[in-house]
Design a protein around this motif. Structure first.
Motif, PDB file in Angstrom:
ATOM      1  N   ALA A 165       0.883  -1.243   0.167  1.00  0.00           N
ATOM      2  CA  ALA A 165      -0.007  -0.076   0.031  1.00  0.00           C
ATOM      3  C   ALA A 165       0.909   1.105  -0.079  1.00  0.00           C
ATOM      4  N   CYS A 166       0.704   2.022  -0.943  1.00  0.00           N
ATOM      5  CA  CYS A 166       1.735   3.077  -1.271  1.00  0.00           C
ATOM      6  C   CYS A 166       0.764   4.376  -1.968  1.00  0.00           C
ATOM      7  N   GLY A 167       1.458   5.626  -1.820  1.00  0.00           N
ATOM      8  CA  GLY A 167       0.976   6.397  -2.846  1.00  0.00           C
ATOM      9  C   GLY A 167       0.408   7.498  -1.649  1.00  0.00           C
ATOM     10  N   THR A 168      -0.376   8.596  -2.509  1.00  0.00           N
ATOM     11  CA  THR A 168      -0.903   9.715  -1.643  1.00  0.00           C
ATOM     12  C   THR A 168      -2.357   9.337  -1.542  1.00  0.00           C
ATOM     13  N   PRO A 169      -3.097   9.215  -0.360  1.00  0.00           N
ATOM     14  CA  PRO A 169      -4.464   8.750  -0.248  1.00  0.00           C
ATOM     15  C   PRO A 169      -5.454   9.465  -1.337  1.00  0.00           C
ATOM     16  N   ALA A 170      -5.335  10.586  -1.343  1.00  0.00           N
ATOM     17  CA  ALA A 170      -6.488  11.311  -2.154  1.00  0.00           C
ATOM     18  C   ALA A 170      -6.629  10.977  -3.680  1.00  0.00           C
ATOM     19  N   PHE A 171      -5.262  10.439  -4.017  1.00  0.00           N
ATOM     20  CA  PHE A 171      -5.130   9.917  -5.543  1.00  0.00           C
ATOM     21  C   PHE A 171      -5.110   8.254  -5.561  1.00  0.00           C
ATOM     22  N   ALA A 172      -4.969   7.740  -4.353  1.00  0.00           N
ATOM     23  CA  ALA A 172      -4.691   6.264  -4.538  1.00  0.00           C
ATOM     24  C   ALA A 172      -6.145   5.650  -4.646  1.00  0.00           C
ATOM     25  N   ALA A 173      -6.127   4.398  -5.299  1.00  0.00           N
ATOM     26  CA  ALA A 173      -7.309   3.604  -5.692  1.00  0.00           C
ATOM     27  C   ALA A 173      -7.750   3.037  -4.289  1.00  0.00           C
ATOM     28  N   PRO A 174      -9.165   2.825  -4.103  1.00  0.00           N
ATOM     29  CA  PRO A 174      -9.698   2.079  -3.144  1.00  0.00           C
ATOM     30  C   PRO A 174      -9.108   0.818  -2.711  1.00  0.00           C
ATOM     31  N   GLU A 175      -8.855  -0.112  -3.414  1.00  0.00           N
ATOM     32  CA  GLU A 175      -7.904  -1.276  -3.236  1.00  0.00           C
ATOM     33  C   GLU A 175      -6.808  -1.093  -2.771  1.00  0.00           C
ATOM     34  N   TRP A 190      -6.992   4.617 -12.005  1.00  0.00           N
ATOM     35  CA  TRP A 190      -7.925   5.616 -10.974  1.00  0.00           C
ATOM     36  C   TRP A 190      -7.293   6.937 -10.728  1.00  0.00           C
ATOM     37  N   SER A 191      -5.964   6.812 -10.329  1.00  0.00           N
ATOM     38  CA  SER A 191      -5.223   8.174 -10.107  1.00  0.00           C
ATOM     39  C   SER A 191      -5.436   9.154 -11.142  1.00  0.00           C
ATOM     40  N   CYS A 192      -5.371   8.726 -12.477  1.00  0.00           N
ATOM     41  CA  CYS A 192      -5.701   9.613 -13.540  1.00  0.00           C
ATOM     42  C   CYS A 192      -6.958  10.149 -13.607  1.00  0.00           C
ATOM     43  N   GLY A 193      -8.075   9.242 -13.229  1.00  0.00           N
ATOM     44  CA  GLY A 193      -9.439   9.811 -13.170  1.00  0.00           C
ATOM     45  C   GLY A 193      -9.381  10.925 -11.963  1.00  0.00           C
ATOM     46  N   VAL A 194      -8.616  10.827 -10.970  1.00  0.00           N
ATOM     47  CA  VAL A 194      -8.797  11.966  -9.638  1.00  0.00           C
ATOM     48  C   VAL A 194      -8.186  13.052 -10.581  1.00  0.00           C
ATOM     49  N   ILE A 195      -7.040  12.964 -11.181  1.00  0.00           N
ATOM     50  CA  ILE A 195      -6.341  14.249 -11.956  1.00  0.00           C
ATOM     51  C   ILE A 195      -7.296  14.771 -12.922  1.00  0.00           C
ATOM     52  N   LEU A 196      -7.882  13.897 -13.630  1.00  0.00           N
ATOM     53  CA  LEU A 196      -8.765  14.504 -14.683  1.00  0.00           C
ATOM     54  C   LEU A 196     -10.177  15.251 -13.908  1.00  0.00           C
ATOM     55  N   TYR A 197     -10.492  14.713 -12.977  1.00  0.00           N
ATOM     56  CA  TYR A 197     -11.466  15.354 -12.284  1.00  0.00           C
ATOM     57  C   TYR A 197     -10.795  16.812 -11.471  1.00  0.00           C
ATOM     58  N   VAL A 198      -9.977  16.940 -11.093  1.00  0.00           N
ATOM     59  CA  VAL A 198      -9.141  18.149 -10.658  1.00  0.00           C
ATOM     60  C   VAL A 198      -8.983  19.264 -11.781  1.00  0.00           C
ATOM     61  N   ARG A 239     -15.933   6.195 -15.524  1.00  0.00           N
ATOM     62  CA  ARG A 239     -15.363   4.848 -16.062  1.00  0.00           C
ATOM     63  C   ARG A 239     -13.864   4.833 -15.183  1.00  0.00           C
ATOM     64  N   LEU A 240     -13.309   5.864 -15.255  1.00  0.00           N
ATOM     65  CA  LEU A 240     -11.760   5.882 -14.232  1.00  0.00           C
ATOM     66  C   LEU A 240     -12.162   5.504 -12.938  1.00  0.00           C
ATOM     67  N   LEU A 241     -13.033   6.436 -12.273  1.00  0.00           N
ATOM     68  CA  LEU A 241     -13.146   6.401 -10.834  1.00  0.00           C
ATOM     69  C   LEU A 241     -14.188   5.299 -10.599  1.00  0.00           C
ATOM     70  N   ASP A 242     -14.036   3.962 -11.023  1.00  0.00           N
ATOM     71  CA  ASP A 242     -14.614   2.983 -10.875  1.00  0.00           C
ATOM     72  C   ASP A 242     -14.135   2.021  -9.714  1.00  0.00           C
ATOM     73  N   PRO A 243     -14.861   2.044  -8.581  1.00  0.00           N
ATOM     74  CA  PRO A 243     -14.114   1.109  -7.439  1.00  0.00           C
ATOM     75  C   PRO A 243     -13.859   0.051  -7.639  1.00  0.00           C
ATOM     76  N   ASN A 244     -14.586  -0.826  -8.674  1.00  0.00           N
ATOM     77  CA  ASN A 244     -14.187  -2.130  -8.998  1.00  0.00           C
ATOM     78  C   ASN A 244     -12.956  -2.128 -10.070  1.00  0.00           C
ATOM     79  N   PRO A 245     -12.064  -2.475  -9.875  1.00  0.00           N
ATOM     80  CA  PRO A 245     -10.828  -2.346 -10.794  1.00  0.00           C
ATOM     81  C   PRO A 245     -10.818  -3.425 -11.729  1.00  0.00           C
TER      82      PRO A 245
END
Length: 414
Positions: A165-175, A190-198, A239-245
């Motif tokens: 488990a690593c990365g920055t929580p606000a950009f890390a995938a749920p899994e 998933w992280s790309c989806g967060v960036i696109l949202y931002v 489609r990117l912020l889908d909690p199911n990988p």
């Protein structure tokens, strides 16, 4: 860059006889590497070695280049490409609305996607994709950096999954936050989806100091997009912020999404927003004029590149056209899209890299005026190893370009 000086006012001695130290540009976790500190801090030496291993195998226009690694008895120096434009987060924070117009966000996101597809094709998962790790060069182009948490092919266990488990929580995938085994490629998506949202909304989709609560919000998709975001962009974020990988879109699959199929306008806003030269001015610059000596030097009979160990003919193709630069860029964009490539603006219409969604090659185009209205078009593969260059579909590209291609005797055709 300002050069450091000694107390006596003279220039400091070159570092290891090769580099002069200038002013401090920034500071990060590994900005200053002391060997004793690396040895004393658990896992830090492995992270540094991992970053070096990852960056040494990556060479892409949108990935920060590692030039070389130097070491003394007490320090380790990583010599990297200069990106003086700061990071993407700082650029966004300086904007009045802290976000980009959708067409500009698309062009920024395309460069990020191009870099990550390239990394994934080489077995490298970044695992800490966020605006702070996306730098801007002098021309306003993106450079993905900080591969300290990157996972290499040898990082995967026998099940082919990652478990750290690593990365920055606000950009890390749920899994990842739930400390489950995960696919690094899907986690990067998933992280790309967060960036696109931002980029589109000017804020984070999930922002909570309680990581467990933030993970639950992400799992329940508790986010809202502003009304100004288009429906294709909304669907892409979903489609990117889908909690199911298993059903989440990967970055390599983005070429089939309608939001990416829209043609990219050659406007001036990206350059002015991200610090590059305004493209509006470059768009209407007259192409350089070729004289007789320039034309003769391009003859295949005078090609001396083989003497220097470079297979130039497999990387470069030329043809004549009467199309304008604007028309040529549009036609190349349409033709490339049919073959799975997309256009990313760099310096107006005179030089535009064509980044493949396969992530394996990047192409640039240059146009020069021979005699009005005749123009010489030069295409060159800027990135990609010899095998990828040999496999590039020049014949397919020529077919898609159609009537804009004119044969010219004495110059290699497409």
């Amino acid at each position: 860059m300002a050069v450091a000086k000694s107390k006596a006012g003279k220039h400091a001695a070159p570092l290891l006889g090769k580099y002069e130290l200038g002013r401090l540009l920034g500071r990060g976790t590994f900005a200053k590497l002391d060997k004793p500190e690396l040895a004393a801090t658990a896992g830090m030496d492995a992270r540094v070695l991992g970053e070096v291993s990852a960056m040494r195998r990556l060479r892409h226009p949108n990935v920060l280049r590692l030039h070389e690694v130097l070491a003394t008895r007490s320090k380790v120096y990583l010599v990297m490409e200069l990106a003086p434009g700061g990071d993407l987060l700082s650029r966004l924070a300086a904007l009045p609305k802290r976000r980009l117009p959708e067409h500009a966000a698309r062009r920024v996101f395309l460069q990020l996607v191009s870099a990550l597809i390239y990394c994934h094709a080489r077995g490298v998962s970044h695992r800490d994709v966020k605006p702070q790790n996306v730098l801007i060069d002098a021309d306003g182009n993106l450079k993905v950096c900080d591969f300290g948490l990157a996972a290499l092919p040898e990082s995967h266990r026998d099940d082919g999954r990652l478990h750290t488990a690593c990365g920055t929580p606000a950009f890390a995938a749920p899994e990842v936050l739930r400390r489950k085994a995960y696919d690094g490629v899907k986690a990067d998506a998933w992280s790309c989806g967060v960036i696109l949202y931002v980029l589109l909304a000017g804020r984070l989709p999930f922002d909570d100091s309680n990581i467990a609560e933030m993970c639950m919000k992400a799992h329940r998709r508790e986010y809202t997009l502003p009304e100004w975001v288009s429906q294709p962009a909304r669907r892409l974020v979903s489609r990117l912020l889908d909690p199911n990988p298993a059903t989440r879109l990967t970055v390599a699959e983005l070429s089939s999404h309608p939001w990416f199929k829209r043609s990219l306008s050659l406007d001036s806003q990206l350059g002015s927003l991200l610090g590059g030269a305004p493209e509006r001015d470059l768009l209407f610059q007259a192409p350089p004029t070729l004289n007789a000596f320039d034309i003769i030097s391009m003859s295949p009979g005078l090609d001396l590149s083989g003497l220097f160990g470079e297979n130039r003919r497999s990387r470069e193709k030329r043809f004549m056209t009467t199309a304008s630069p604007e028309q040529m860029v549009e036609q190349l964009g349409h033709s490339g899209a049919k073959l799975g490539y997309f256009m990313v603006g760099k310096k107006g219409v005179e030089r535009l890299p064509l980044g493949g969604l396969s992530g394996l090659v990047a192409m640039s185009m240059e146009m020069s005026e021979v005699a009005p209205p005749l123009m010489l078009v030069e295409l060159r593969l800027e990135a990609g190893d010899d095998e990828e260059v040999q496999a590039f579909g020049w014949d397919e590209l020529r077919t898609e370009l159609g009537e804009v291609v004119m044969a010219w005797h004495g110059c290699e055709e497409l």
